[in-house]
Design a protein around this motif. Structure first.
Motif, short mmCIF file in Angstrom:
data_model
loop_
_atom_site.label_atom_id
_atom_site.label_comp_id
_atom_site.label_asym_id
_atom_site.label_seq_id
_atom_site.Cartn_x
_atom_site.Cartn_y
_atom_site.Cartn_z
N PRO A 83 81.55 -28.22 -11.91
CA PRO A 83 81.51 -27.52 -13.20
C PRO A 83 80.36 -28.09 -14.05
CG PRO A 83 83.72 -28.40 -12.75
CD PRO A 83 82.79 -29.00 -11.74
N GLU A 84 79.83 -27.26 -14.93
CA GLU A 84 78.75 -27.73 -15.81
C GLU A 84 79.33 -28.65 -16.89
OE1 GLU A 84 76.23 -24.77 -17.47
OE2 GLU A 84 76.03 -23.68 -15.59
N ASN A 85 78.49 -29.60 -17.33
CA ASN A 85 78.89 -30.41 -18.47
C ASN A 85 78.97 -29.53 -19.72
OD1 ASN A 85 79.36 -33.32 -17.91
ND2 ASN A 85 77.38 -33.13 -16.89
N VAL A 86 79.85 -29.92 -20.63
CA VAL A 86 80.13 -29.12 -21.82
C VAL A 86 79.38 -29.71 -23.01
CG1 VAL A 86 81.97 -28.28 -23.34
CG2 VAL A 86 82.40 -28.55 -20.88
N GLU A 87 78.63 -28.89 -23.71
CA GLU A 87 77.83 -29.34 -24.86
C GLU A 87 78.65 -29.22 -26.14
OE1 GLU A 87 74.50 -30.43 -24.95
OE2 GLU A 87 74.55 -30.47 -22.75
N VAL A 88 78.69 -30.29 -26.92
CA VAL A 88 79.39 -30.30 -28.21
C VAL A 88 78.40 -29.90 -29.30
CG1 VAL A 88 80.65 -31.71 -29.87
CG2 VAL A 88 81.06 -32.01 -27.43
N LYS A 89 78.60 -28.74 -29.89
CA LYS A 89 77.65 -28.20 -30.87
C LYS A 89 77.65 -28.99 -32.18
CE LYS A 89 79.43 -24.04 -30.94
NZ LYS A 89 80.50 -24.04 -29.91
N GLU A 90 78.82 -29.55 -32.51
CA GLU A 90 78.95 -30.20 -33.83
C GLU A 90 78.26 -31.55 -33.90
OE1 GLU A 90 82.15 -27.24 -33.35
OE2 GLU A 90 81.35 -28.84 -32.08
N LEU A 91 77.96 -32.18 -32.75
CA LEU A 91 77.40 -33.54 -32.73
C LEU A 91 76.12 -33.54 -31.90
CD1 LEU A 91 80.75 -35.46 -32.03
CD2 LEU A 91 79.62 -35.21 -34.25
N SER A 92 74.99 -33.68 -32.55
CA SER A 92 73.70 -33.50 -31.88
C SER A 92 73.40 -34.58 -30.84
CB SER A 92 72.57 -33.44 -32.91
OG SER A 92 72.55 -34.62 -33.69
N ASP A 93 73.96 -35.79 -31.01
CA ASP A 93 73.65 -36.89 -30.09
C ASP A 93 74.75 -37.17 -29.06
OD1 ASP A 93 71.16 -37.37 -31.22
OD2 ASP A 93 71.95 -38.81 -32.68
N PHE A 94 75.88 -36.51 -29.18
CA PHE A 94 77.04 -36.81 -28.33
C PHE A 94 76.71 -36.70 -26.85
CE2 PHE A 94 80.95 -35.38 -26.12
CZ PHE A 94 81.81 -36.41 -26.44
N ASN A 95 76.14 -35.59 -26.44
CA ASN A 95 75.86 -35.38 -25.02
C ASN A 95 74.71 -36.25 -24.52
OD1 ASN A 95 77.17 -32.60 -25.98
ND2 ASN A 95 77.58 -32.90 -23.80
N LYS A 96 73.70 -36.47 -25.36
CA LYS A 96 72.56 -37.30 -24.95
C LYS A 96 73.01 -38.75 -24.69
CE LYS A 96 69.65 -38.82 -28.04
NZ LYS A 96 68.60 -38.87 -29.09
N VAL A 97 73.81 -39.30 -25.61
CA VAL A 97 74.29 -40.67 -25.46
C VAL A 97 75.26 -40.77 -24.27
CG1 VAL A 97 75.66 -42.49 -26.57
CG2 VAL A 97 73.91 -41.26 -27.87
N GLY A 98 76.09 -39.74 -24.09
CA GLY A 98 77.00 -39.72 -22.95
C GLY A 98 76.24 -39.76 -21.63
N LYS A 99 75.17 -38.98 -21.53
CA LYS A 99 74.38 -38.95 -20.29
C LYS A 99 73.71 -40.30 -20.03
CE LYS A 99 70.68 -36.44 -17.90
NZ LYS A 99 69.73 -35.30 -17.95
N GLN A 100 73.15 -40.91 -21.07
CA GLN A 100 72.50 -42.22 -20.89
C GLN A 100 73.50 -43.26 -20.40
OE1 GLN A 100 71.03 -42.72 -24.91
NE2 GLN A 100 68.95 -42.09 -24.37
#
Length: 316
Positions: A118-135
């Motif tokens: 499944p694709e990772n889910v992007e959280v629209k409300e938090l601009s850095d959430f997915n970037k920090v999660g990936k790192q």
């Protein structure tokens, strides 16, 4: 054994053969005895850890309606949000007192493998959430690769035995929020006694009391890491593969004393999974007349599906 052994990954990645062998021996013995180690010298830096906690706290503070918009049906909770009480330990009907998020694999070099997940889910409300999660995901995956290299050598395999199995593997980073307890729980705890499904688990957030590990004699001991340590344990897949030479130990997260009911707890396990077609057949090197083969042949994908059904995340 009353405390979890501590090891330093810098020993393994040093150029010194004696330090490298010391790490292999220490982590191997710990995994035979108790199935857990506390690991220093990993690839996470303090700034990244602080950023992740900040983003995760912001996400779990969002309104429930917003969080539930990221709960994706039909994928067994493998990406996005899983709401409070949805998951239960194997054989237990009460749901655990937690909500969590799943970051999954970032496949960048294999189109067929990308379609499998499944694709990772992007959280629209938090601009850095997915970037920090990936790192964070990438640094934990890198740490896990070196731990598995040490264990391969301990099991008399080629050092890079696991590398191709874990590249683009079905690994999961799971930020967990254990909310404040507002009423007497009925037989429910923050995480009931369980073993992990995967090869190894790397846990951030084991600095306070709560996580407990069951020794071979049935006694429970606290597993508390130092601020610079990850807690790393063997999962059922690696236990099967090694004919239980490396132990997948039962562990739990107990409820805090009543005076601390009003506090949240956060933890961030990274579940290192291989690709689905990896055979978990017992290694020949782990079978002898005193240790006959204990487990039937199965692939990692088949085993994962069985366990997700048992956990209530996939309905038959």
């Amino acid at each position: 054994m009353d405390r979890i052994p501590s090891v330093d990954l810098k020993d393994f990645i040093s150029e010194d053969p004696k330090r490298k062998q010391k790490f292999i021996d220490e982590i191997g013995k710990a995994y035979e005895d108790i199935g857990f180690v506390a690991l220093k010298g990993h690839f996470l830096d303090d700034a990244l850890v602080d950023s992740l906690y900040d983003e995760v706290k912001k996400f779990f503070s969002l309104p429930l309606e917003t969080k539930k918009s990221y709960e994706i049906p039909g994928i067994g909770g493998q990406r996005g949000y899983v709401s409070f009480g949805k998951e239960s330990a194997k054989g237990k009907k009460e749901g655990d007192l937690k909500e969590f998020w799943h970051f999954g694999q970032y496949v960048e070099d294999d189109d067929e493998r990308r379609k499998e997940y499944p694709e990772n889910v992007e959280v629209k409300e938090l601009s850095d959430f997915n970037k920090v999660g990936k790192q964070t995901y990438k640094m934990l995956e890198k740490t896990a690769k070196y731990v598995l290299r040490a264990l391969a050598l301990y099991l008399n395999l080629e050092e890079t035995y696991f590398d191709n199995y874990i590249h683009n593997g079905n690994s999961i980073l799971r930020p967990i929020h254990y909310p404040p307890i507002i009423e007497e729980p009925k037989n429910a705890v923050r995480a009931a006694a369980h073993g992990d499904i995967n090869l190894i688990t790397l846990l951030m957030g084991a600095q306070g009391r709560g996580l407990q590990v069951q020794r071979n004699d049935g006694e429970w001991i606290d597993a508390i890491a130092e601020p610079d340590e990850l807690m790393i344990n063997v999962g059922d897949m690696l236990s099967r593969h090694s004919n239980n030479k490396l132990k997948s130990t039962i562990h739990r997260v107990i409820n805090p004393p009543r005076e601390l009911w009003g506090t949240s707890r956060y933890s961030m396990p990274f579940f290192m999974h291989p690709v689905s077609e990896m055979k978990l057949d017992v290694l020949e090197s782990c079978i002898d007349k005193d240790n006959p083969k204990q487990f039937e042949d199965i692939t990692a994908g088949e085993f994962l599906n069985e366990r997700l059904i048992e956990l209530g995340l996939i309905k038959k």
